[in-house]
Design a protein around this motif. Structure first.
Motif, PDB file in Angstrom:
ATOM      1  N   LEU A 387     -11.541  -2.895   9.314  1.00  0.00           N
ATOM      2  CA  LEU A 387     -12.939  -3.169   9.660  1.00  0.00           C
ATOM      3  C   LEU A 387     -13.251  -4.654   9.735  1.00  0.00           C
ATOM      4  O   LEU A 387     -13.925  -5.117  10.668  1.00  0.00           O
ATOM      5  CB  LEU A 387     -13.864  -2.487   8.651  1.00  0.00           C
ATOM      6  N   GLU A 388     -12.802  -5.414   8.753  1.00  0.00           N
ATOM      7  CA  GLU A 388     -13.087  -6.849   8.735  1.00  0.00           C
ATOM      8  C   GLU A 388     -12.458  -7.539   9.953  1.00  0.00           C
ATOM      9  O   GLU A 388     -13.083  -8.377  10.605  1.00  0.00           O
ATOM     10  CB  GLU A 388     -12.565  -7.485   7.447  1.00  0.00           C
ATOM     11  N   LYS A 391     -14.413  -6.597  13.051  1.00  0.00           N
ATOM     12  CA  LYS A 391     -15.680  -7.323  13.109  1.00  0.00           C
ATOM     13  C   LYS A 391     -15.457  -8.759  13.574  1.00  0.00           C
ATOM     14  O   LYS A 391     -16.168  -9.264  14.463  1.00  0.00           O
ATOM     15  CB  LYS A 391     -16.342  -7.329  11.725  1.00  0.00           C
ATOM     16  N   TYR A 392     -14.450  -9.414  13.003  1.00  0.00           N
ATOM     17  CA  TYR A 392     -14.158 -10.803  13.387  1.00  0.00           C
ATOM     18  C   TYR A 392     -13.800 -10.886  14.871  1.00  0.00           C
ATOM     19  O   TYR A 392     -14.219 -11.795  15.581  1.00  0.00           O
ATOM     20  CB  TYR A 392     -13.017 -11.342  12.526  1.00  0.00           C
ATOM     21  N   VAL A 395     -17.021 -10.496  16.901  1.00  0.00           N
ATOM     22  CA  VAL A 395     -17.858 -11.700  16.778  1.00  0.00           C
ATOM     23  C   VAL A 395     -17.296 -12.821  17.649  1.00  0.00           C
ATOM     24  O   VAL A 395     -18.034 -13.547  18.323  1.00  0.00           O
ATOM     25  CB  VAL A 395     -17.968 -12.129  15.300  1.00  0.00           C
ATOM     26  N   ARG A 410     -21.036  -2.248  18.494  1.00  0.00           N
ATOM     27  CA  ARG A 410     -19.841  -2.140  17.656  1.00  0.00           C
ATOM     28  C   ARG A 410     -20.006  -2.948  16.366  1.00  0.00           C
ATOM     29  O   ARG A 410     -19.660  -2.482  15.279  1.00  0.00           O
ATOM     30  CB  ARG A 410     -18.613  -2.621  18.431  1.00  0.00           C
ATOM     31  N   ILE A 411     -20.519  -4.167  16.506  1.00  0.00           N
ATOM     32  CA  ILE A 411     -20.706  -4.998  15.302  1.00  0.00           C
ATOM     33  C   ILE A 411     -21.714  -4.348  14.358  1.00  0.00           C
ATOM     34  O   ILE A 411     -21.533  -4.335  13.134  1.00  0.00           O
ATOM     35  CB  ILE A 411     -21.160  -6.426  15.691  1.00  0.00           C
ATOM     36  N   ILE A 414     -20.023  -1.530  12.447  1.00  0.00           N
ATOM     37  CA  ILE A 414     -19.108  -2.046  11.420  1.00  0.00           C
ATOM     38  C   ILE A 414     -19.895  -2.582  10.226  1.00  0.00           C
ATOM     39  O   ILE A 414     -19.528  -2.338   9.060  1.00  0.00           O
ATOM     40  CB  ILE A 414     -18.198  -3.151  12.002  1.00  0.00           C
ATOM     41  N   CYS A 415     -20.984  -3.299  10.517  1.00  0.00           N
ATOM     42  CA  CYS A 415     -21.785  -3.870   9.425  1.00  0.00           C
ATOM     43  C   CYS A 415     -22.361  -2.760   8.529  1.00  0.00           C
ATOM     44  O   CYS A 415     -22.368  -2.892   7.294  1.00  0.00           O
ATOM     45  CB  CYS A 415     -22.914  -4.725   9.990  1.00  0.00           C
ATOM     46  N   THR A 423     -27.636  -7.160   8.350  1.00  0.00           N
ATOM     47  CA  THR A 423     -26.949  -7.677   9.543  1.00  0.00           C
ATOM     48  C   THR A 423     -26.780  -6.564  10.575  1.00  0.00           C
ATOM     49  O   THR A 423     -26.903  -6.793  11.783  1.00  0.00           O
ATOM     50  CB  THR A 423     -25.563  -8.241   9.155  1.00  0.00           C
ATOM     51  N   GLY A 424     -26.536  -5.350  10.072  1.00  0.00           N
ATOM     52  CA  GLY A 424     -26.365  -4.212  10.974  1.00  0.00           C
ATOM     53  C   GLY A 424     -27.599  -3.973  11.813  1.00  0.00           C
ATOM     54  O   GLY A 424     -27.495  -3.768  13.036  1.00  0.00           O
ATOM     55  N   HIS A 427     -28.032  -6.652  14.627  1.00  0.00           N
ATOM     56  CA  HIS A 427     -27.186  -6.432  15.811  1.00  0.00           C
ATOM     57  C   HIS A 427     -27.608  -5.170  16.559  1.00  0.00           C
ATOM     58  O   HIS A 427     -27.549  -5.142  17.806  1.00  0.00           O
ATOM     59  CB  HIS A 427     -25.718  -6.345  15.392  1.00  0.00           C
TER      60      HIS A 427
END
Length: 467
Positions: A387-388, A391-392, A395, A410-411, A414-415, A423-424, A427
């Motif tokens: 996941l991390e 996300k990166y 981004v 998508r971001i 994931i958030c 943050t979710g 986005h």
């Protein structure tokens, strides 16, 4: 003028000079003999021998202007501009109307990137020149250095007007037209040229290429036919004609042209590949594969051959063989982003997700940063539970594709999964603002998030407000 093997006196002078160097005996040559010897060595790139001939020539003929001009030429070649200019100044005092002195001075300006000064000096040479063609060509080149293609074209045209068979200038004229995106003007000029020189295969070939730019395939085909009529050994015309026939879906005729080309220049990996491609288009797969294999047998380092076989097997859904051959192509050219992209797609079909992700990453590193590539890599990372990293990836993609709802959804998902609701929602709001109809992305990739009461309510509230 380069020494000709048929010119016995010139051959004798050259042998006599080289014998003198080996024995240290001193022989006498008249100044024209030295000029021919020097010119010969300069033509074949033996500058050290040319310098020896200049020094010995000036020992025997110290007043020769032409030999001293050769010394100027060598000094310019060695970037010793001060010495060259000093010697030129002394020669101007002796022969102020020698066009070659102006040409050499202009060459100094040119090598110092003083192209405007070079042009003006060449124009001075034009006033006294017997043969203006060479000087117009030199002026044209200076304008090219300055990206002044209209002016360059004018001077190259003057060269052609003086010598209709000056093909070097003809190529430069077409280059200028192409740079200026003046395809129609190029066609008009080439038709004029062919009225003057109707059996010029070079002009017919170039005319065909210009018609291709205008998507006038039948006219291009006719032009390449005339190029072949003008010179039936002109390989380039056969190859171009074959490419046009391919575009017209006349693949059997294209194969015939490629075969003729090979008969003239010999077998090449490229031509074998093109024949294989034509056979594949007419569903003769056995022959296609045969010629693809012949192309890599002819040149094992021909990466396009390996790539074509990989594509062949991919279309037949034989992904393991496709993977084998794309690896061969990558071994030859590991910096080709398209190969890595195809490698990733093959691995994805085989469900080799780690390898697919590695391929997409390499593709991005090599500069193929389309939105599709970013998304493909990120979605694989999601499947792998990274996941991390996913996300990166998204981004980073957003920096290059800042208005993509596909990335934002998508971001957001994931958030939420990473327990970063604030943050979710940020986005998610941005994604809905870009394109609320694409909310199915969140639903498909993150169904457990989409069905959450708070998220579902947020989406409904947004849609209600926006309506």
């Amino acid at each position: 003028m380069e020494l000709s093997p048929s010119n016995d006196s010139q051959k004798f002078s050259l042998k006599k000079f080289e014998s003198m160097l080996k024995t240290n005996n001193v022989f006498f040559f008249d100044s024209s003999e030295f000029e021919n010897i020097i010119h010969h060595y300069l033509e074949i790139g033996k500058v050290a021998l040319a310098k020896k001939a200049i020094n010995l020539g000036l020992d025997q003929h110290p007043s020769s202007i032409n030999l001293r001009l050769f010394r100027v030429e060598i000094l310019i070649f060695e970037n010793d501009f001060n010495a060259a200019e000093k010697l030129l100044n002394s020669l101007f005092e002796l022969e102020p109307n020698n066009e070659e002195l102006f040409i050499q001075r202009a060459n100094i300006y040119s090598k110092k990137d003083q192209h405007h000064e070079a042009i003006e000096t060449f124009k001075e040479a034009l006033k006294i020149a017997d043969d203006c063609s060479e000087i117009h060509s030199l002026i044209g080149m200076e304008h090219l250095f300055l990206n002044q293609h209209e002016q360059a074209k004018t001077h190259f045209m003057k060269c052609v007007n003086l010598d209709i068979e000056d093909y070097s200038s003809l190529y430069n004229i077409i280059y200028c037209y192409e740079f200026l995106n003046q395809t129609k003007e190029a066609i008009k000029y080439l038709n004029w040229y062919l009225d003057q020189n109707p059996y010029c295969e070079v002009a017919w070939h170039q005319l065909g290429k210009q018609y291709l730019e205008e998507q006038e395939l039948k006219k291009a085909l006719t032009a390449f036919d005339f190029a072949i009529i003008s010179d039936d050994t002109f390989v380039g015309a056969y190859l171009e004609k074959a490419k046009v026939l391919e575009r017209l879906d006349r693949h059997e005729e294209a194969i015939e042209q490629y075969t003729i080309a090979m008969g003239i220049e010999g077998t090449t990996a490229f031509t074998l590949l093109k024949i294989g491609f034509c056979y594949e288009q007419i569903k003769k797969n056995d022959l296609a594969l045969k010629f693809y294999n012949k192309s890599i047998e002819e040149d094992p380092a021909f990466d396009k051959g390996w790539m074509s076989i990989s594509l062949f097997y991919f279309t037949k859904k034989d992904y393991l063989k496709s993977l084998f051959y794309i690896n061969k192509a990558i071994d030859i050219d590991s910096e080709n982003a398209n190969y890595w992209l195809f490698y990733s797609k093959i691995n994805e079909r085989l469900n080799y997700l780690e390898e697919a992700e590695r391929g997409y990453k390499r593709t991005l590193e090599l500069g193929e940063c389309s939105l599709e590539t970013w998304i493909s890599r990120g979605d694989i990372l999601l499947k792998l539970g990274e996941l991390e990293a996913a996300k990166y990836n998204f981004v980073q993609a957003l920096e290059q594709h800042p208005k993509s709802e596909e990335l934002e959804f998508r971001i957001a998902g994931i958030c939420f999964k990473l327990n970063e609701p604030e943050t979710g929602y940020t986005h998610l709001l941005t994604a809905l603002h870009f394109n609320a109809e694409h909310v199915f992305i969140l639903e498909e990739l993150f169904p457990e998030i989409y069905t959450q009461k708070a998220v579902s309510h947020f989406i409904k509230s947004y849609n209600k407000a926006s309506n």
